[in-house]
Write a protein that holds these residues in place. Structure first.
Motif, PDB file in Angstrom:
ATOM      1  N   LEU A 188      -2.603  12.540  -0.374  1.00  9.17           N
ATOM      2  CA  LEU A 188      -2.303  11.084  -0.540  1.00  9.17           C
ATOM      3  C   LEU A 188      -0.913  10.736   0.168  1.00  9.17           C
ATOM      4  CD1 LEU A 188      -3.866   8.407  -1.356  1.00  9.17           C
ATOM      5  CD2 LEU A 188      -2.531   8.394  -3.540  1.00  9.17           C
ATOM      6  N   GLN A 189      -1.140   9.560   1.102  1.00  5.60           N
ATOM      7  CA  GLN A 189      -0.107   9.090   1.843  1.00  5.60           C
ATOM      8  C   GLN A 189       0.144   7.714   1.690  1.00  5.60           C
ATOM      9  OE1 GLN A 189       1.881  11.116   3.402  1.00  5.60           O
ATOM     10  NE2 GLN A 189       0.866  12.958   3.158  1.00  5.60           N
ATOM     11  N   ASP A 190      -0.914   7.043   1.577  1.00 11.03           N
ATOM     12  CA  ASP A 190      -0.892   5.476   1.374  1.00 11.03           C
ATOM     13  C   ASP A 190      -2.211   5.172   0.212  1.00 11.03           C
ATOM     14  OD1 ASP A 190      -3.205   4.559   3.324  1.00 11.03           O
ATOM     15  OD2 ASP A 190      -1.944   5.912   4.311  1.00 11.03           O
ATOM     16  N   TYR A 191      -2.012   3.891  -0.188  1.00 11.45           N
ATOM     17  CA  TYR A 191      -3.041   3.526  -1.224  1.00 11.45           C
ATOM     18  C   TYR A 191      -4.405   3.427  -0.434  1.00 11.45           C
ATOM     19  CZ  TYR A 191      -5.679   0.427  -4.523  1.00 11.45           C
ATOM     20  OH  TYR A 191      -6.708  -0.029  -5.194  1.00 11.45           O
ATOM     21  N   ASP A 192      -4.390   2.604   0.999  1.00 12.49           N
ATOM     22  CA  ASP A 192      -5.420   2.302   1.332  1.00 12.49           C
ATOM     23  C   ASP A 192      -6.535   3.324   1.497  1.00 12.49           C
ATOM     24  OD1 ASP A 192      -4.785  -0.259   1.630  1.00 12.49           O
ATOM     25  OD2 ASP A 192      -3.773  -0.072   3.614  1.00 12.49           O
ATOM     26  N   THR A 193      -5.882   4.626   1.829  1.00  9.23           N
ATOM     27  CA  THR A 193      -6.865   5.781   2.035  1.00  9.23           C
ATOM     28  C   THR A 193      -7.504   6.173   0.716  1.00  9.23           C
ATOM     29  OG1 THR A 193      -5.115   6.753   3.605  1.00  9.23           O
ATOM     30  CG2 THR A 193      -6.678   8.120   2.480  1.00  9.23           C
ATOM     31  N   LEU A 194      -6.908   6.112  -0.444  1.00  5.68           N
ATOM     32  CA  LEU A 194      -7.457   6.210  -1.789  1.00  5.68           C
ATOM     33  C   LEU A 194      -8.732   5.204  -2.045  1.00  5.68           C
ATOM     34  CD1 LEU A 194      -7.844   7.500  -4.560  1.00  5.68           C
ATOM     35  CD2 LEU A 194      -5.945   6.170  -5.074  1.00  5.68           C
ATOM     36  N   ARG A 195      -8.236   4.002  -1.738  1.00 12.59           N
ATOM     37  CA  ARG A 195      -9.251   2.630  -1.921  1.00 12.59           C
ATOM     38  C   ARG A 195     -10.493   2.875  -0.944  1.00 12.59           C
ATOM     39  NH1 ARG A 195     -10.266   0.221  -6.044  1.00 12.59           N
ATOM     40  NH2 ARG A 195     -12.113   1.241  -5.610  1.00 12.59           N
ATOM     41  N   LYS A 196     -10.289   3.334   0.124  1.00 12.15           N
ATOM     42  CA  LYS A 196     -11.518   3.714   1.205  1.00 12.15           C
ATOM     43  C   LYS A 196     -12.174   4.839   0.762  1.00 12.15           C
ATOM     44  CE  LYS A 196     -12.757   4.449   5.887  1.00 12.15           C
ATOM     45  NZ  LYS A 196     -12.028   4.603   7.377  1.00 12.15           N
ATOM     46  N   GLY A 224       0.823  -1.283   0.092  1.00 14.56           N
ATOM     47  CA  GLY A 224      -0.028   0.140   0.197  1.00 14.56           C
ATOM     48  C   GLY A 224       0.987   1.330   0.006  1.00 14.56           C
ATOM     49  N   ARG A 225       2.103   1.217  -0.167  1.00 14.56           N
ATOM     50  CA  ARG A 225       3.075   2.421  -0.257  1.00 14.56           C
ATOM     51  C   ARG A 225       2.803   2.945  -1.487  1.00 14.56           C
ATOM     52  NH1 ARG A 225       8.329  -0.495   2.070  1.00 14.56           N
ATOM     53  NH2 ARG A 225       7.860  -1.703   0.421  1.00 14.56           N
ATOM     54  N   ILE A 226       2.888   4.449  -1.641  1.00 10.48           N
ATOM     55  CA  ILE A 226       2.840   5.037  -3.085  1.00 10.48           C
ATOM     56  C   ILE A 226       4.278   5.206  -3.471  1.00 10.48           C
ATOM     57  CG2 ILE A 226       2.143   7.288  -3.782  1.00 10.48           C
ATOM     58  CD1 ILE A 226      -0.119   5.796  -2.626  1.00 10.48           C
ATOM     59  N   ALA A 270       4.896  -7.772  -9.536  1.00  9.95           N
ATOM     60  CA  ALA A 270       3.874  -8.714  -9.032  1.00  9.95           C
ATOM     61  C   ALA A 270       3.478  -7.807  -7.663  1.00  9.95           C
ATOM     62  CB  ALA A 270       4.337 -10.075  -8.505  1.00  9.95           C
ATOM     63  N   GLY A 271       1.983  -7.758  -7.688  1.00 10.62           N
ATOM     64  CA  GLY A 271       1.399  -7.250  -6.409  1.00 10.62           C
ATOM     65  C   GLY A 271       1.363  -5.572  -6.420  1.00 10.62           C
ATOM     66  N   TYR A 272       1.844  -4.901  -7.451  1.00  7.11           N
ATOM     67  CA  TYR A 272       1.644  -3.501  -7.828  1.00  7.11           C
ATOM     68  C   TYR A 272       0.319  -3.069  -8.517  1.00  7.11           C
ATOM     69  CZ  TYR A 272       6.821  -2.802  -6.440  1.00  7.11           C
ATOM     70  OH  TYR A 272       7.791  -2.647  -5.976  1.00  7.11           O
ATOM     71  N   ARG A 273       0.050  -1.961  -7.869  1.00  6.53           N
ATOM     72  CA  ARG A 273      -1.321  -1.313  -8.424  1.00  6.53           C
ATOM     73  C   ARG A 273      -1.180  -0.255  -9.180  1.00  6.53           C
ATOM     74  NH1 ARG A 273      -2.766  -2.880  -3.253  1.00  6.53           N
ATOM     75  NH2 ARG A 273      -4.223  -4.706  -3.066  1.00  6.53           N
ATOM     76  N   GLN A 274      -2.085   0.053 -10.088  1.00  7.17           N
ATOM     77  CA  GLN A 274      -1.970   1.182 -11.044  1.00  7.17           C
ATOM     78  C   GLN A 274      -3.325   1.853 -10.819  1.00  7.17           C
ATOM     79  OE1 GLN A 274      -0.902   1.110 -15.083  1.00  7.17           O
ATOM     80  NE2 GLN A 274      -1.341   3.230 -15.546  1.00  7.17           N
ATOM     81  N   THR A 275      -3.462   2.922 -10.246  1.00  6.48           N
ATOM     82  CA  THR A 275      -4.845   3.650 -10.178  1.00  6.48           C
ATOM     83  C   THR A 275      -4.823   4.734 -10.973  1.00  6.48           C
ATOM     84  OG1 THR A 275      -5.038   2.938  -8.092  1.00  6.48           O
ATOM     85  CG2 THR A 275      -6.582   4.493  -8.682  1.00  6.48           C
ATOM     86  N   ILE A 276      -6.014   5.091 -11.916  1.00  7.75           N
ATOM     87  CA  ILE A 276      -6.042   6.062 -12.860  1.00  7.75           C
ATOM     88  C   ILE A 276      -7.395   6.769 -12.628  1.00  7.75           C
ATOM     89  CG2 ILE A 276      -6.206   6.550 -15.538  1.00  7.75           C
ATOM     90  CD1 ILE A 276      -4.557   4.078 -16.140  1.00  7.75           C
TER      91      ILE A 276
END
Length: 447
Positions: free
Chosen positions: A155-163, A134-136, A205-211
């Protein structure tokens, strides 16, 4: 030739100020080469020039203080003419300006780590890369701005954006437009769609791309198209009603003109029959007028055939010509007036099935009960629209049915269904021509 110590104070101040400018330019050149990954050789060269210039500045300051009368300092550049020092410092200035321009030009025409970051920041959509924890890893400026609106902070971490994407938004002026996809309306009237992808390369593997994609133009154009479609649907409905009313009006006018013509012919035939009876003329003339009168009666009762047995055959043939199959179950009414009404109802239902329901089969079920005939007419076409009403054809049929002391029921839900209820009255007597005997007696009074 004069040395630095022997020249005037103005010249000394000019050379020291020019050398200070050179030191600033050398520091800029050194930082540019370090951040631009220009290579060790260029970085060492810039650092060496900076140290030499700094040492020269130290010597100039020493001689300048000696000239000011400070006894603690002794001249060190008295063997070097001031013209040589001036030429060296001016040449160094031009060199530094050219080197900085060259580095900036090389940086703008080459790729580096900073080039990737700038390119991602310049794209019009929001981009964010995060690892499996979840690290940016990379987040451009646009995504940070959107997250600031969504969460109230950068934005500090991915979980905040996903929530923020999954939960119901609570920010004022920010809400979800579609539950099927992550589309959000922002306070600045822009519409953004968020999409998430997992990188498929084995090394990531495990990396996410959010657009985040700006779909404002698509959304507002879709709203305009939807509004226009609603207006067109209303207009089409009004046009259909208008065309149907025009058709009904034309049919009414044509029917009225035909009835007026038949009425005139009917009157002339009766007058001729009366004259034949009064003058006791040849029976052939009487038969001819009676035949003409009989034909007019068929027209007034809505039948195009003279034989009741062929009445329904003609109706079925007419329906087949327009692609409608009529399936009749049960025995047709025995009374000619009822047969004409049933035939007229079948014809009207065939026309409506072809025009409105777009069906292919009309079902007619005839049941003879103890006190009445029960005729039920349906079709296999489309379900009628909500709030459908009787048109001109069904209204005219209802008047004809009620004129014969019968009942007519029409329902449009859950399917179209027309029901005729015809009472069995024993006092009604019919002759072979299909005319009620009571009506024949009324006509006889004219003679």
């Amino acid at each position: 030739m004069k040395s630095f110590v022997e020249c005037g104070m103005a010249m000394q101040n000019f050379l020291m100020i020019l050398l200070e400018i050179c030191l600033i330019l050398e520091f800029i050149l050194l930082l540019t080469r370090i951040t631009g990954f220009s290579g060790k050789k260029k970085i060492i060269t810039a650092m060496t020039v900076f140290l030499v210039s700094f040492f020269l500045m130290f010597l100039l300051m020493n001689d300048h203080r000696y000239c000011l009368g400070e006894s603690a300092y002794h001249p060190m550049l008295q063997d070097y003419p001031v013209s040589l020092l001036t030429a060296v410092i001016i040449a160094l200035t031009f060199y530094l300006c050219r080197a900085i321009w060259s580095e900036r030009r090389r940086y703008s025409h080459s790729l580096s780590y900073w080039s990737v970051n700038e390119a991602v920041d310049d794209v019009p959509c929001g981009v964010c890369f995060s690892d499996s924890f979840g690290r940016i890893i990379l987040c451009n400026t646009k995504m940070q701005e959107l997250c600031k609106v969504m969460t109230g902070s950068y934005l500090q971490d991915y979980d905040t954006l996903r929530k923020a994407i999954d939960d119901e938004p609570a920010a004022e002026g920010f809400f979800r437009l579609s539950r099927d996809s992550d589309v959000f309306y922002f306070p600045d009237a822009s519409v953004w769609m968020f999409q998430e992808y997992r990188l498929q390369e084995p090394d990531f593997a495990g990396y996410r791309q959010t657009i985040a994609v700006n779909v404002s133009e698509i959304y507002y154009n879709g709203e305009k198209i939807r509004a226009n479609n609603e207006k067109l649907a209303i207009l089409n409905h009004k046009l259909e009603e208008m065309y149907e009313k025009i058709g009904d009006k034309i049919r009414e006018q044509e029917t009225l003109a035909m009835k007026m013509q038949v009425h005139d012919s009917f009157g002339r035939s009766l007058l001729l029959i009366r004259r034949i009876l009064e003058r006791k003329e040849n029976q052939d003339k009487m038969d001819k007028q009676l035949s003409a009168l009989k034909h007019l009666v068929y027209i007034l009762t809505g039948s195009a055939v003279e034989s009741m047995e062929k009445l329904y055959e003609d109706t079925i043939k007419h329906a087949e010509e327009i692609g409608i199959s009529v399936q009749i179950s049960g025995n047709v009414p025995m009374y000619p007036a009822y047969r004409l009404l049933a035939d007229r109802a079948i014809r009207e239902c065939v026309t409506n099935c072809a025009r409105h329901a777009h069906g292919s089969v009309v079902f007619v079920k005839i049941d003879k009960c103890a006190n009445e005939y029960n005729i039920r007419i349906t079709n296999d076409g489309d379900v009628p629209e909500k709030n459908s009403e009787e048109g001109g054809g069904l209204s005219a049929l209802r008047k004809a049915v009620e004129a014969e002391k019968c009942r007519m029921q029409v329902s449009f839900s859950p399917e179209f269904c027309l029901i005729l209820k015809m009472p069995l009255a024993e006092r009604m007597r019919f002759d072979g021509t299909g005319i009620d005997s009571r009506r024949s007696e009324d006509h006889a009074e004219i003679f």
